[in-house]
Enzyme design. Structure first.
Site, PDB file in Angstrom:
ATOM      1  N   ASP A 315       0.734  -1.122   0.058  1.00  0.00           N
ATOM      2  CA  ASP A 315       0.077  -0.059   0.102  1.00  0.00           C
ATOM      3  C   ASP A 315       1.091   1.344   0.164  1.00  0.00           C
ATOM      4  O   ASP A 315       2.162   1.273   0.233  1.00  0.00           O
ATOM      5  CB  ASP A 315      -0.978  -0.024   1.339  1.00  0.00           C
ATOM      6  CG  ASP A 315      -2.204   0.641   0.994  1.00  0.00           C
ATOM      7  OD1 ASP A 315      -2.071   1.695  -0.032  1.00  0.00           O
ATOM      8  OD2 ASP A 315      -3.199   0.716   1.621  1.00  0.00           O
ATOM      9  N   GLU A 506     -10.309   7.431   3.796  1.00  0.00           N
ATOM     10  CA  GLU A 506      -9.220   7.077   5.064  1.00  0.00           C
ATOM     11  C   GLU A 506      -9.041   7.970   6.062  1.00  0.00           C
ATOM     12  O   GLU A 506      -8.647   9.148   5.925  1.00  0.00           O
ATOM     13  CB  GLU A 506      -8.236   6.157   4.455  1.00  0.00           C
ATOM     14  CG  GLU A 506      -7.722   6.849   3.051  1.00  0.00           C
ATOM     15  CD  GLU A 506      -6.407   6.176   2.568  1.00  0.00           C
ATOM     16  OE1 GLU A 506      -5.923   5.400   3.072  1.00  0.00           O
ATOM     17  OE2 GLU A 506      -6.261   6.366   1.294  1.00  0.00           O
TER      18      GLU A 506
HETATM   19  C1  BGC Z   1      -5.259   3.308   0.315  1.00  0.00           C
HETATM   20  C2  BGC Z   1      -5.442   2.221  -0.670  1.00  0.00           C
HETATM   21  C3  BGC Z   1      -5.279   2.992  -2.003  1.00  0.00           C
HETATM   22  C4  BGC Z   1      -4.160   3.607  -2.261  1.00  0.00           C
HETATM   23  C5  BGC Z   1      -4.046   4.182  -3.457  1.00  0.00           C
HETATM   24  C6  BGC Z   1      -4.104   3.883   0.260  1.00  0.00           C
HETATM   25  O1  BGC Z   1      -3.685   5.095   0.967  1.00  0.00           O
HETATM   26  O2  BGC Z   1      -5.053   2.511   1.415  1.00  0.00           O
HETATM   27  O3  BGC Z   1      -6.813   1.779  -0.391  1.00  0.00           O
HETATM   28  O4  BGC Z   1      -5.688   1.925  -3.277  1.00  0.00           O
HETATM   29  O5  BGC Z   1      -3.936   4.546  -0.946  1.00  0.00           O
HETATM   30  O6  BGC Z   1      -4.647   5.247  -3.622  1.00  0.00           O
HETATM   31  C1  BGC Z   2      -3.800   9.976  -2.449  1.00  0.00           C
HETATM   32  C2  BGC Z   2      -4.470   8.776  -2.016  1.00  0.00           C
HETATM   33  C3  BGC Z   2      -3.713   8.090  -0.958  1.00  0.00           C
HETATM   34  C4  BGC Z   2      -3.405   8.979   0.257  1.00  0.00           C
HETATM   35  C5  BGC Z   2      -2.488   8.057   0.989  1.00  0.00           C
HETATM   36  C6  BGC Z   2      -3.372  10.851  -1.003  1.00  0.00           C
HETATM   37  O1  BGC Z   2      -2.698  11.954  -1.400  1.00  0.00           O
HETATM   38  O2  BGC Z   2      -4.337  10.717  -3.160  1.00  0.00           O
HETATM   39  O3  BGC Z   2      -4.646   8.129  -3.126  1.00  0.00           O
HETATM   40  O4  BGC Z   2      -4.152   7.064  -0.490  1.00  0.00           O
HETATM   41  O5  BGC Z   2      -2.785   9.891  -0.019  1.00  0.00           O
HETATM   42  O6  BGC Z   2      -1.902   8.848   2.035  1.00  0.00           O
END
Ligand code: BGC
Ligand code: BGC
Length: 609
Positions: A315, A506
């Protein structure tokens, strides 16, 4: 296959590899300049051989730098003009949440990805690039794409055929813009609604999650992954992402191996059986040990016991969360069994460190060859060497009425009627409806996180129909008048109160107690003081604590995060379709539920009127 044909094939592979090595050798490792190579095809060594044979042949002529490059996935914003793709032999590029080309149109995406592909094809070995993104409820970074309900709503449909169809349409819309790979489905089994990623999971129930996760894999990948409209799926996040203490994102899952195996690993069995090509490792820890460094869970359990024979991806930046310095972290992750690293920024540091680790004998060449084998085999299976450039022929179907019709059907099936004292469906006696709550008229809110931007946003972020618009047109059809706003007219027969959560994704979505916030508390108060019958629609990524408010409501519908087709909500309210949705999560009365108090359940798993 007989032993004889097997030997003949092997001889043929070896021969062709030799020819190839000699050819490339004679060219003195020529580097074509970017753009001049075009989609020219070099057979590695022969398209009639299997992806496995071709991957082995190609692997045998690669330098260490070329191999490490294949293991590297970089976010597009860190590539500047794209030249690092050629210079570092990068294997994959991704668009993170909201990371879009400008203009954010199908042609904008296709042009961008073709340019990156030109870079990859300008290298000595012309190994094409895999482009990945989170198409988690449709091709959700693309303006104008069909946005489906988030997984929590699909869980409430309990309908694997529908989930498969949604994934199939997502694959069409995404591949039409050049995407090869989606980081979906999430087959997390969320155990605590405090977790801001609850809505990315289908259900708290591992069996339902397994059923729908496998359906999504089949829909994305199809029977034949080399078809132009098929998308590589990713089952994520391995393992135990939904089981962290207090639902803390990226937290620690403190459970026995038995629970990990029967609850959280359960959906992986079906996803693997459905042929999922890639699996993403999770940010979380298991009893204090980060998954990204766990050889026990990645190699022994996933590769060994569960028999996964595809590509294992890290990830986002997760390797950097392992203990030690950069080299220690990378060593740990690669030895644990990760094949490709979503770095996602520092390609120089990552490739240099991994090359050093191999040269110092800390990471054996066999592990590198194994990792690169999975990557190359996938690229061959996808048919990328034969057709590396974007097939734009399906671009007009993006956001088409046909695709939106499936999304609307999904909305209808995802709604769960939780309470009804005779106000639903809206009957003939109703002459005037008043809609209150700003969330009633907001495409951004009803789509939630992972829509156009990473965390999602309120407002008209993309094309679609709001719930209010859907209500308005059905009311008009029936000769019912409708008003909206803070002031409820005297002639109102039914108040439709629309409340819920603002978009989040998230970690930003984690909360101690999901409940109605200021504005919505006020709308609820106004509705209540009108003394009119109230039907409430909740737009949210999880159950909310509504134990006090619900007493004042005559009807209640959980709409989850329906996406762009808000008219599906209106159709259920007006009884155009019968509600069939069932809760795929327990709806708690209070957060004490998580201290294992059965009395704290408001609506049980599977409930729906
Ligand atoms: C998330 C993933 C995601 C990745 C790419 C991560 O922060 O946990 O689910 O696929 O970012 O965007
Ligand atoms: C990205 C996401 C990723 C996340 C992780 C963001 O800046 O756009 O895809 O999951 O950072 O920290």
């Amino acid at each position: 296959m007989t032993n004889l044909t097997r030997s003949l094939l092997l001889i043929r592979t070896l021969f062709l590899t030799l020819v190839l090595t000699l050819t490339l050798g004679c060219q003195g490792g020529i580097q074509n300049s970017p753009g001049t190579s075009g989609p020219e095809i070099i057979p590695y060594p022969d398209p009639s051989l299997s992806p496995t044979e071709r991957a082995r042949a190609l692997l045998s002529i690669m330098t260490l730098e070329e191999k490490i490059g294949q293991m590297t996935q970089i976010e597009r914003v860190y590539l500047q003009d794209g030249s690092p793709i050629a210079q570092f032999h990068l294997g994959s590029v991704l668009s993170g949440g909201g990371s879009t080309p400008n203009p954010n149109t199908p042609a904008g995406w296709a042009d961008m990805i073709d340019e990156y592909q030109d870079q990859a094809l300008s290298t000595r070995l012309r190994i094409p690039l895999l482009y990945g993104t989170d198409a988690v409820h449709g091709h959700n970074n693309l303006m104008g794409a069909t946005i489906f309900p988030h997984n929590i709503g699909l869980g409430a449909t309990g309908n694997p055929q529908l989930v498969e169809e949604i994934a199939r349409i997502t694959a069409i819309e995404a591949t039409a813009t050049g995407i090869h790979w989606t980081f979906a489905p999430s087959i997390s089994v969320p155990q605590n609604i405090r977790w801001g990623r609850t809505y990315e999971g289908y259900s708290e129930d591992p069996e339902l999650t397994a059923l729908l996760g496998a359906a999504a894999v089949r829909g994305y990948q199809g029977q034949d992954i080399s078809a132009p409209d098929r998308l590589i799926a990713t089952a994520k996040h391995f393992l135990g992402d939904g089981g962290t203490t207090e639902g803390i994102d990226q937290g620690d899952t403190q459970v026995s191996f038995e629970t990990l195996r029967t609850l959280h690993a359960r959906p992986y069995i079906d996803a693997i059986e459905a042929g999922v090509k890639t699996i993403m490792v999770s940010f979380n820890s298991w009893n204090g040990i980060k998954l990204h460094g766990s050889r026990e869970l990645i190699t022994d359990l996933l590769r060994g016991e569960l028999g996964f024979d595809g590509l294992i991806l890290s990830d986002w930046g997760a390797v950097k969360q392992l203990p030690g310095n950069e080299k220690d972290q990378i060593e740990k992750a690669i030895l644990a069994g990760i094949d490709m690293v979503m770095v996602p920024d520092d390609f120089r540091g990552f490739t240099r460190s991994l090359i050093d680790l191999v040269n110092q004998g800390r990471v054996p060449m066999e592990r590198i060859d194994d990792a690169v084998f999975w990557i190359l085999r996938l690229k061959f299976a996808l048919g990328l060497f034969e057709s590396p450039m974007v097939d734009r022929s399906q671009a007009e179907t993006i956001g088409s009425p046909d695709h939106r019709a499936v999304a609307r059907q999904a909305v209808r099936e995802s709604l769960v009627v939780l309470k009804n004292n005779g106000v639903l469906p809206i009957g003939d006696s109703v002459q005037h409806i008043h809609v209150i709550g700003t969330k009633a008229n907001d495409i951004g809110v009803q789509s939630g996180g992972w829509t156009i931007t990473w965390q999602g946003r309120r407002g008209t972020i993309t094309a679609g129909t709001t719930i209010l618009e859907g209500m308005q047109s059905l009311a008009t059809d029936r000769g019912i008048t409708l008003s909206s706003g803070r002031t409820i007219p005297e002639n109102t027969d039914l108040v439709l109160l629309v409340v819920g959560e603002l978009p989040y994704a998230e970690f930003e979505g984690d909360t101690d107690e999901p409940r109605l916030k200021t504005d919505d508390v006020e709308f609820h108060r106004i509705a209540r003081e009108s003394n009119k019958p109230i039907a409430t629609v909740i737009i949210s990524g999880r159950p909310l604590i509504i134990t006090e408010e619900i007493e004042h409501w005559d009807g209640l519908v959980a709409a989850w995060l329906p996406g762009t087709e808000g008219d599906g909500v209106a159709e259920i309210l007006f009884g155009v379709y019968e509600p069939t949705g069932r809760l795929s999560f327990t709806w708690p009365r209070s957060m004490k539920f998580y201290e294992l108090d059965e009395a704290e359940i408001l609506f049980p798993l599977g409930f729906g009127l």
